[in-house]
Design a protein around this motif. Structure first.
Motif, short mmCIF file in Angstrom:
data_model
loop_
_atom_site.label_atom_id
_atom_site.label_comp_id
_atom_site.label_asym_id
_atom_site.label_seq_id
_atom_site.Cartn_x
_atom_site.Cartn_y
_atom_site.Cartn_z
N LEU A 65 41.03 36.31 44.11
CA LEU A 65 40.60 36.34 42.71
C LEU A 65 39.87 37.65 42.49
O LEU A 65 39.04 38.04 43.33
N ARG A 66 40.18 38.34 41.41
CA ARG A 66 39.35 39.51 41.12
C ARG A 66 39.30 39.77 39.63
O ARG A 66 40.17 39.31 38.88
N GLY A 67 38.26 40.47 39.23
CA GLY A 67 38.13 40.77 37.82
C GLY A 67 36.71 41.10 37.45
O GLY A 67 35.93 41.56 38.29
N SER A 68 36.41 40.86 36.18
CA SER A 68 35.07 41.20 35.72
C SER A 68 34.50 40.09 34.85
O SER A 68 35.24 39.35 34.18
N ALA A 69 33.19 39.99 34.89
CA ALA A 69 32.47 39.06 34.02
C ALA A 69 31.51 39.88 33.17
O ALA A 69 30.74 40.67 33.70
N GLU A 129 31.81 43.47 38.20
CA GLU A 129 33.15 43.44 38.78
C GLU A 129 33.03 42.71 40.11
O GLU A 129 32.07 42.94 40.85
N TYR A 130 33.97 41.84 40.38
CA TYR A 130 33.85 41.08 41.62
C TYR A 130 35.21 40.64 42.12
O TYR A 130 36.21 40.65 41.38
N SER A 131 35.26 40.24 43.37
CA SER A 131 36.53 39.82 43.96
C SER A 131 36.26 38.99 45.21
O SER A 131 35.12 38.89 45.67
N GLY A 132 37.34 38.43 45.72
CA GLY A 132 37.25 37.68 46.96
C GLY A 132 38.17 36.49 46.94
O GLY A 132 38.97 36.30 46.02
N ARG A 133 38.06 35.71 48.00
CA ARG A 133 38.86 34.50 48.08
C ARG A 133 37.90 33.34 47.81
O ARG A 133 37.07 33.01 48.67
N PRO A 134 38.00 32.73 46.63
CA PRO A 134 37.01 31.70 46.26
C PRO A 134 37.09 30.49 47.18
O PRO A 134 38.17 30.15 47.68
N GLU A 135 35.97 29.85 47.34
CA GLU A 135 35.87 28.62 48.14
C GLU A 135 34.96 27.65 47.43
O GLU A 135 34.06 28.06 46.70
#
Ligand code: ARG
Ligand code: ZN
Length: 461
Positions: A65-69, A129-135
């Motif tokens: 998941l990546r993108g911005s908030a 801006e953030y990203s990663g594999r959500p858990e």
């Protein structure tokens, strides 16, 4: 978001002082929790969020998941830095009002230090801006909350917390905020969320689905479901109705047929609770055994398919739709008052069953009253007890006891005046008791004391 309407705001922030008067600002870090005794680390202090605007991309193949908030907020103290809740994901570039800010991770907290302090009462915009594999988050007593990956996508939901697994957030119902999501997924994959559906565009094999919830929303009521769904969009009472059924389930099976009664159930509840509080209707069914519950995600509840395994079922639909008034529009200030959500939603099941010509509310009450474990009162169930039988069933019995005590006229007036007066707000049990006393002209202290806090069977009303 602190609203003036309804008389109750979620924070007692004093208004901003004019810039040139009073003492100079005393910049201090915002607290790492909002101050809920049940969950001391949930949420954060020092600011009040007005809205979240998320632009995200999810790749079901990699689970990334990546993108911005974009988080718009107002400082409620002189802030040197502040926290957002963000679990398992990594922030990249962060700005506050367009200037680079320092961001460090501290467990599931993202600590943001803006270039300059923010004075109390000042509005600011943080872009993360953030990203990663959500858990997901795993809670010993309360189960899993948050992002769960599936074969063809993922979904996010969970109470009392889940949002921080997919966006940076002040993760506590006391800080409600508007919510907008643009979720980009591979073309051919659906992405369903809260509120009103917007534009859908496809570019180079990726489709962006957009959703807007413009009524302030508690963070645990945010949801997204990504995967293979049959999405039906229609209009009900002049508002969009979006129903999503997994393709793994039959198009005309019990889940779909139960969901199809959403508008009818909502209209019935509106006759009891007053106008439906949101701009959209709908529901999402999940065909996943990890979800053995339903959740009142705002304007679009999520239902685990377990409810529909043995046929159509509208009791759960009545429950989740009742939460749109009791729990969502009128939200909790503190988790200990959760009977205000579950007691009323469970009572709505009784009203619906009576309306359907099945069991009457009186019969539902009597059956439980005759045999119940009274040792755990619902008024302060403890963090591990927020989903207990006491909160749901004794909570509903409390509502019925109130009805019998103040009479149908005052009771049904209250069922409409309370959601109207507290619309989009946050409330406490104390405020509810005061409203019930005002509507009925009766002193109700001993009634609520016995039903919410006593450890023996309350007298039959
Ligand atoms: N508020 C939801 C409902 O009453 C219940 C969520 C229960 N969550 C859980 N993990 N069991 O519909
Ligand atoms: Zn409920």
């Amino acid at each position: 978001m602190a609203l003036l309407a309804g008389g109750c705001t979620s924070d007692g922030a004093p208004p901003a002082a004019p810039p040139s008067s009073g003492p100079p600002p005393d910049f201090r870090p915002g607290a790492e929790g909002i101050g809920d005794p049940y969950f001391p680390k949930y949420g954060n202090g020092g600011y009040d969020v007005g809205g979240y605007d998320l632009k995200l991309r999810y790749d079901p193949k990699s689970g990334q998941l990546r993108g911005s908030a974009t988080v718009t907020a107002t400082a409620t103290q002189d802030l040197s830095r502040f926290n957002l809740d963000l679990a398992h994901l990594v922030a990249g570039k962060v700005t506050v009002d367009g200037r680079a800010a320092r961001a460090t991770a501290d467990g599931n907290e993202l600590v943001i230090t803006p270039a300059a302090g923010i004075t109390r009462g000042t509005a600011f915009t943080a872009v993360i801006e953030y990203s990663g594999r959500p858990e997901a988050l795993r809670n010993e007593e309360l189960g899993v909350g948050g992002w769960l990956r599936t074969d063809d996508g993922a979904f996010a939901l969970g109470e009392p917390e889940s949002a921080s697994t997919w966006f940076p957030v002040n993760d506590h119902p006391a800080d409600k905020a508007t919510f907008a999501l643009a979720m980009t997924v591979p073309a051919g994959v659906e992405a369903i969320s809260n509120g009103v559906p917007g534009e859908r565009t496809t570019d180079a094999g990726w489709t962006t689905w957009t959703w807007t919830e413009k009524a302030p929303m508690a963070s645990y009521l945010a949801t997204v479901a990504i995967g293979q769904y049959r999405v039906s969009t229609s209009t009900h009472a002049g508002k969009p109705m979006v129903i999503a059924i997994p393709e793994s389930l039959p198009a005309d099976g019990p889940a779909a047929r139960s969901m199809a009664r959403t508008g009818e159930v909502a209209d019935f509840l509106a006759t009891r609770f007053g106008p439906y509080p949101f701009d959209a209707y709908g529901g999402i069914v999940l065909d996943d055994d990890r979800v053995g519950y339903a959740l009142e995600t705002q304007s679009r509840p999520v239902y685990g398919n377990t409810f529909f395994r043995s046929g159509t079922q509208t009791t759960v639909v009545a429950h989740e739709l009742a939460h749109q008034w009791f729990g969502d529009s009128v939200a909790l200030e503190r988790w200990k008052d959760i009977w205000l959500n579950e007691g009323f939603a469970s009572y709505a099941e009784w009203l619906w069953q009576e309306h359907e010509g099945a069991t009457t509310a009186e019969q539902n009450f009597a059956r439980r009253y005759a045999s119940f474990d009274w040792s755990e009162p619902p008024g302060d169930p403890g963090p591990e007890g927020i989903f207990s039988q006491s909160v749901y069933q004794r909570g509903a019995m409390t509502v019925h006891a109130l009805r019998k005590t103040i009479g149908d006229e005052a009771f049904f007036r209250l069922l409409k005046s309370w959601p109207a007066e507290q619309r989009n707000g946050n409330v406490t049990t104390t405020e509810f008791i005061a409203a019930a006393e005002k509507e009925s002209g009766k002193d109700l202290d001993s009634l609520f004391q016995a039903w919410l806090f006593g450890t023996t069977q309350p007298p039959r009303p």
